[in-house]
Design a protein around this motif. Structure first.
Motif: not given
Length: 269
Positions: A123-137, A149-163
């Motif tokens: 569950c990406p931190a970027g999907d839980r930015r509506y509150s500090q608690f949810a983010h930190d959780e 890292h080249d996967f996480n910051s690459g195509i996986w990150n792209a998919l999370e942004q698409k979501v």
DNA sequence: CTGACGATC
DNA sequence: GATCGTCAG
């Protein structure tokens, strides 16, 4: 005092009595209820939780997960990404913490230290930015998998942004994601955290006119290919993982949607 | 956005 | 161990 007055007074007492009890419950037991996972539907959407192959489902406020002790990570993490969750706040990244809710003991973040692998959020931190608690959780070790890292910051990150893009476009989506866990995987750290060879993401949208699904199966490696080339049917993920997704849906609808690997209902912009 | 890591107290 | 600043995909 006539009968009517007495009845009115009794009614008032009952109403205030119930309200007072509810208030007391909310203040004193809310944390406990959340801890027990009974309030999960308000925060995620338990209607869509997949089955667990490990019998260890844990609920947090911002997401639920099924932990696989042999692999020292979640076999799936599930959460609803509402349109209202999309926020631009920028919280500072906290330290990763061992998830104390995992009875068998979640992995220590030290397993990842100098392993060459990222602590990749499910569950990406970027999907839980509506509150500090949810983010930190999201910084619990039950919510991370070893990722290059080249996967996480690459195509996986792209998919999370698409979501996130789809959550905005379709007024929210429900997300289930994880690594494909099996025997014989490479491991890292003293606790032998398994390194998946593939990661999947399954989405369902019930907020627009027609319920639709889409599933992705990504090899755990860098890729410059477009995301739609990794679309598979939900059935494919189910056969690979043994997990049953969206089993609460009407059978006919579930069978039809999960057999499809069409992505025409999803905008790739 | 997704992260690691060295310097510092 | 916790924080801060720097660096990279």
């Amino acid at each position: 005092m006539n009968k009517k007055t007495i009845y009115t007074l009794i009614a008032i007492l009952i109403v205030f009595g119930i309200y007072g009890y509810e208030f007391f419950l909310k203040e004193e037991e809310k944390a406990e209820v959340v801890e027990a996972g009974k309030d999960v539907k308000n925060n995620t959407n338990e209607y869509f939780l997949p089955t667990s192959t490990t019998s260890q489902i844990t609920h947090h406020e911002g997401y639920s997960l099924s932990y696989s002790e042999p692999h020292e990570q979640a076999e799936w993490v599930a959460y609803e990404l509402k349109k209202s969750h999309l926020a631009k706040t920028n919280f500072k990244r906290p330290y990763f913490e061992i998830d104390k809710a995992i009875k068998t003991g979640a992995a220590h973040w030290r397993n990842y230290k100098k392993s060459g692998y990222d602590r990749g959020h499910l569950c990406p931190a970027g999907d839980r930015r509506y509150s500090q608690f949810a983010h930190d959780e999201t910084f619990l070790t039950s919510n991370i998998s070893p990722q290059r890292h080249d996967f996480n910051s690459g195509i996986w990150n792209a998919l999370e942004q698409k979501v996130r893009y789809w959550a905005g476009k379709y007024d929210g989506v429900f997300v289930v994601t994880g690594g494909v866990l099996k025997h014989g995987l490479k491991t890292i750290g003293e606790e032998n955290v398994a390194v998946p060879n593939e990661f999947y993401k399954v989405l369902i949208d019930t907020n627009t006119d027609k319920t639709k699904m889409i599933a992705f199966l990504l090899p755990h490696k860098k890729s410059n290919k477009p995301l739609y080339e990794f679309v598979v049917s939900v059935d494919t993920i189910e056969k690979l993982t043994g997990i049953d997704f969206f089993h609460e849906l009407d059978d006919a609808l579930e069978n039809k949607l999960e057999a499809s690997s069409s992505y025409k209902a999803w905008s790739f912009q």
